[in-house]
Every structure is written in structure tokens, then in C-alpha cells.
Design a protein around this motif. Structure first.
Motif, PDB file in Angstrom:
ATOM      1  N   VAL A 173      33.061  41.677  -1.713  1.00 63.10           N
ATOM      2  CA  VAL A 173      32.101  42.652  -2.222  1.00 63.10           C
ATOM      3  C   VAL A 173      31.433  43.320  -1.023  1.00 63.10           C
ATOM      4  O   VAL A 173      30.801  42.642  -0.205  1.00 63.10           O
ATOM      5  CB  VAL A 173      31.050  41.989  -3.131  1.00 63.10           C
ATOM      6  N   SER A 174      31.591  44.631  -0.906  1.00 58.95           N
ATOM      7  CA  SER A 174      30.949  45.380   0.174  1.00 58.95           C
ATOM      8  C   SER A 174      29.559  45.788  -0.288  1.00 58.95           C
ATOM      9  O   SER A 174      29.409  46.435  -1.324  1.00 58.95           O
ATOM     10  CB  SER A 174      31.781  46.617   0.535  1.00 58.95           C
ATOM     11  N   VAL A 175      28.546  45.401   0.514  1.00 58.72           N
ATOM     12  CA  VAL A 175      27.156  45.668   0.158  1.00 58.72           C
ATOM     13  C   VAL A 175      26.524  46.547   1.229  1.00 58.72           C
ATOM     14  O   VAL A 175      26.728  46.324   2.434  1.00 58.72           O
ATOM     15  CB  VAL A 175      26.349  44.356   0.013  1.00 58.72           C
ATOM     16  N   MET A 176      25.766  47.546   0.797  1.00 54.04           N
ATOM     17  CA  MET A 176      25.015  48.397   1.710  1.00 54.04           C
ATOM     18  C   MET A 176      23.588  48.501   1.188  1.00 54.04           C
ATOM     19  O   MET A 176      23.375  48.719  -0.006  1.00 54.04           O
ATOM     20  CB  MET A 176      25.641  49.791   1.819  1.00 54.04           C
ATOM     21  N   PHE A 177      22.634  48.339   2.084  1.00 57.84           N
ATOM     22  CA  PHE A 177      21.234  48.465   1.713  1.00 57.84           C
ATOM     23  C   PHE A 177      20.482  49.145   2.849  1.00 57.84           C
ATOM     24  O   PHE A 177      21.023  49.349   3.948  1.00 57.84           O
ATOM     25  CB  PHE A 177      20.619  47.092   1.390  1.00 57.84           C
ATOM     26  N   THR A 178      19.222  49.493   2.594  1.00 53.40           N
ATOM     27  CA  THR A 178      18.405  50.199   3.575  1.00 53.40           C
ATOM     28  C   THR A 178      17.125  49.412   3.823  1.00 53.40           C
ATOM     29  O   THR A 178      16.443  48.992   2.872  1.00 53.40           O
ATOM     30  CB  THR A 178      18.042  51.609   3.074  1.00 53.40           C
ATOM     31  N   ILE A 179      16.837  49.194   5.108  1.00 50.12           N
ATOM     32  CA  ILE A 179      15.566  48.581   5.498  1.00 50.12           C
ATOM     33  C   ILE A 179      14.555  49.711   5.622  1.00 50.12           C
ATOM     34  O   ILE A 179      14.663  50.573   6.503  1.00 50.12           O
ATOM     35  CB  ILE A 179      15.706  47.808   6.822  1.00 50.12           C
ATOM     36  N   GLN A 180      13.598  49.760   4.721  1.00 55.74           N
ATOM     37  CA  GLN A 180      12.656  50.863   4.638  1.00 55.74           C
ATOM     38  C   GLN A 180      11.688  50.856   5.824  1.00 55.74           C
ATOM     39  O   GLN A 180      11.673  49.921   6.639  1.00 55.74           O
ATOM     40  CB  GLN A 180      11.882  50.790   3.303  1.00 55.74           C
ATOM     41  N   LYS A 181      10.860  51.896   5.881  1.00 55.60           N
ATOM     42  CA  LYS A 181       9.914  52.024   6.991  1.00 55.60           C
ATOM     43  C   LYS A 181       8.809  50.975   6.940  1.00 55.60           C
ATOM     44  O   LYS A 181       8.133  50.739   7.949  1.00 55.60           O
ATOM     45  CB  LYS A 181       9.303  53.425   6.993  1.00 55.60           C
ATOM     46  N   VAL A 230      32.260  37.642   1.076  1.00 53.77           N
ATOM     47  CA  VAL A 230      33.595  37.222   0.660  1.00 53.77           C
ATOM     48  C   VAL A 230      33.471  36.063  -0.319  1.00 53.77           C
ATOM     49  O   VAL A 230      32.816  35.053  -0.029  1.00 53.77           O
ATOM     50  CB  VAL A 230      34.473  36.858   1.855  1.00 53.77           C
ATOM     51  N   PHE A 231      34.136  36.193  -1.464  1.00 46.93           N
ATOM     52  CA  PHE A 231      34.216  35.133  -2.475  1.00 46.93           C
ATOM     53  C   PHE A 231      35.664  34.632  -2.484  1.00 46.93           C
ATOM     54  O   PHE A 231      36.583  35.382  -2.825  1.00 46.93           O
ATOM     55  CB  PHE A 231      33.835  35.646  -3.855  1.00 46.93           C
ATOM     56  N   LYS A 232      35.825  33.356  -2.084  1.00 45.25           N
ATOM     57  CA  LYS A 232      37.178  32.796  -1.997  1.00 45.25           C
ATOM     58  C   LYS A 232      37.179  31.398  -2.602  1.00 45.25           C
ATOM     59  O   LYS A 232      36.367  30.545  -2.255  1.00 45.25           O
ATOM     60  CB  LYS A 232      37.622  32.734  -0.523  1.00 45.25           C
TER      61      LYS A 232
END
Length: 234
Positions: A173-181, A230-232
Motif C-alpha cells: 500500500v503506497s501512502v502519501m501524507f503532508t506534515i502541516q505547518k 508492505v503486507f506479506k
């Protein structure tokens, strides 16, 4: 014993002569058949009798078309009298904006221009001051410490969904997030092979602690960050 037939009545006598004559007659008939020609019947009438003499026909005279007379020239325009306007028009006086030598020039003090707080996203790989994960405040390489603490957080909070185990589902699972100000986590996006795996990855990222925000040129900015989970099955 004497023969009964008359020797003069012998049919075989002169048979060769008859054969030659018959053959000659047959050849003559064949020759005449090959040389026989027939011709189409030709009409004996004179074709010129059916052609009428076109010169004797009288050609009708073409009637002369009478053209209408041209229209009369237009009448001369009437003389227009110019009437003077009695109303007076006020003139607009435009004053000059140039200053004279007698006027004093007032000096304007320097005006401080405040920089607008523009929201920009600076990737984690190129930001000057990376966000600080709790526990990495005293680390010399805060970037490496951030990645190490992220891996520890995922391992600590990782839990394989039971329904995915029963179905034998695995993947990344590809995850993208943002660390806010302000250091909080937001704008989480994810993509994986199964919705149960995606839900577990989202739960892990939502449990991230609040961090010290990243800075670019001394100002706090938003920092996007992506990581695969990764889930294996064992």
C-alpha cells in the motif's frame, strides 16, 4: 455344269470406276459447300430522299427588346442652414501636476513591506530543515532519524487484517501524507490492492504523533512525505 447367271450382269464389273466417280461427286459437293457465300440484302432506296431541305424553312424574326429609359437624376439636396448654438460650453481647466520651485517637497519615510505568508509545499528530499520526529531533537542527522522513527512506528502499530489473512490477500500500500505547518498530519492518500489493507495503512498513519514542522528559509512550510507499507503473509 453351266452357270445360272449372265456374265454381263456381274455387279463387280466396273466397281472401281463407280467408286472414283462417287468420290469425285462427294469432293465437289464439299468444295461447293465451303465456297458458298451469302450476302445481306441491301436496300435500294435513296437515303437523300428522306432528308428535308432545312434551307427552305423560314426562320422567325427575333423581336427587339426595348430597354426602359434610365431613371431621372436625383433632385439637388436642400440647403441646410447652420444655426448657432446659443448655449455656452464650460471649458474644463486641467491643472498641471508639476510642482513649482516655491512648493516644498515632503520626504516619505521608508515603508516596510510585509511578506505574504504564501502556502507552499516543499518535498522532504529537498527541504532545508526537515520535520523533526519526536525523539530526534538531539540527532545530528535529523533526516535519517526521521526515516528510522517512521519505520519503528509502522512496525509497532502494524496489525494484519484478519479478513485479508483468511482471503490470502497481500501486497503493498503506497501512502502519501503532508506534515502541516503546525506539525500535524493531514491530506492522507493511499493506494493498494485491497480495501482492508488500505484501511489498515490509513490507521497506522493517523496514529503518527505531532512533529516539529519543516522550515524553508526560516519559515514553516508544508512537507509532503510518502512511504510504502508492505503486507506479506508468512
Amino acid at each position: 455344269m453351266e452357270p445360272k447367271k449372265n456374265p454381263k450382269a456381274d455387279l463387280r464389273k466396273n466397281s472401281a470406276l463407280y467408286f472414283v466417280l462417287g468420290l469425285f461427286v462427294v469432293m465437289l459437293l464439299v468444295f461447293i459447300a465451303f465456297e458458298w457465300k451469302t450476302y445481306d440484302k441491301v436496300a435500294d432506296y435513296d437515303i437523300s430522299l428522306n432528308v428535308e431541305d432545312a434551307l427552305d424553312e423560314e426562320v422567325p424574326m427575333t423581336e427587339q427588346i426595348k430597354t426602359p429609359p434610365p431613371p431621372p437624376p436625383p433632385a439637388a439636396p436642400e440647403v441646410i442652414e447652420v444655426v448657432e448654438d446659443e448655449e455656452e460650453v464650460e471649458e474644463t481647466v486641467i491643472e498641471s501636476t508639476e510642482t513649482s520651485q516655491e512648493e516644498e517637497i515632503i520626504e516619505v519615510e521608508d515603508v516596510e513591506v510585509e511578506e505574504d505568508d504564501i502556502d507552499v509545499d516543499v518535498p522532504f528530499a529537498v527541504i532545508e530543515d526537515v520535520p523533526v520526529f519526536p525523539g530526534c531533537e538531539g540527532a545530528s542527522d535529523k533526516r535519517a532519524c526521521f526515516n528510522e522513527m517512521m519505520q519503528k512506528h509502522i512496525i509497532k502499530n502494524f496489525r494484519y487484517p484478519e479478513i485479508a489473512q483468511e482471503m490470502g490477500v497481500q501486497g503493498r500500500v503506497s501512502v502519501m501524507f503532508t506534515i502541516q505547518k503546525d506539525g500535524s498530519i493531514g491530506n492522507i492518500r493511499y493506494r493498494g490492492p485491497d480495501k482492508n489493507l488500505e484501511a489498515e495503512a490509513l490507521r497506522i498513519i493517523q496514529k503518527l504523533p505531532k512533529m516539529t514542522p519543516g522550515k524553508q528559509r526560516g519559515r514553516a512550510v508544508r512537507v509532503p512525505f510518502s512511504i510504502p507499507i508492505v503486507f506479506k503473509l508468512q
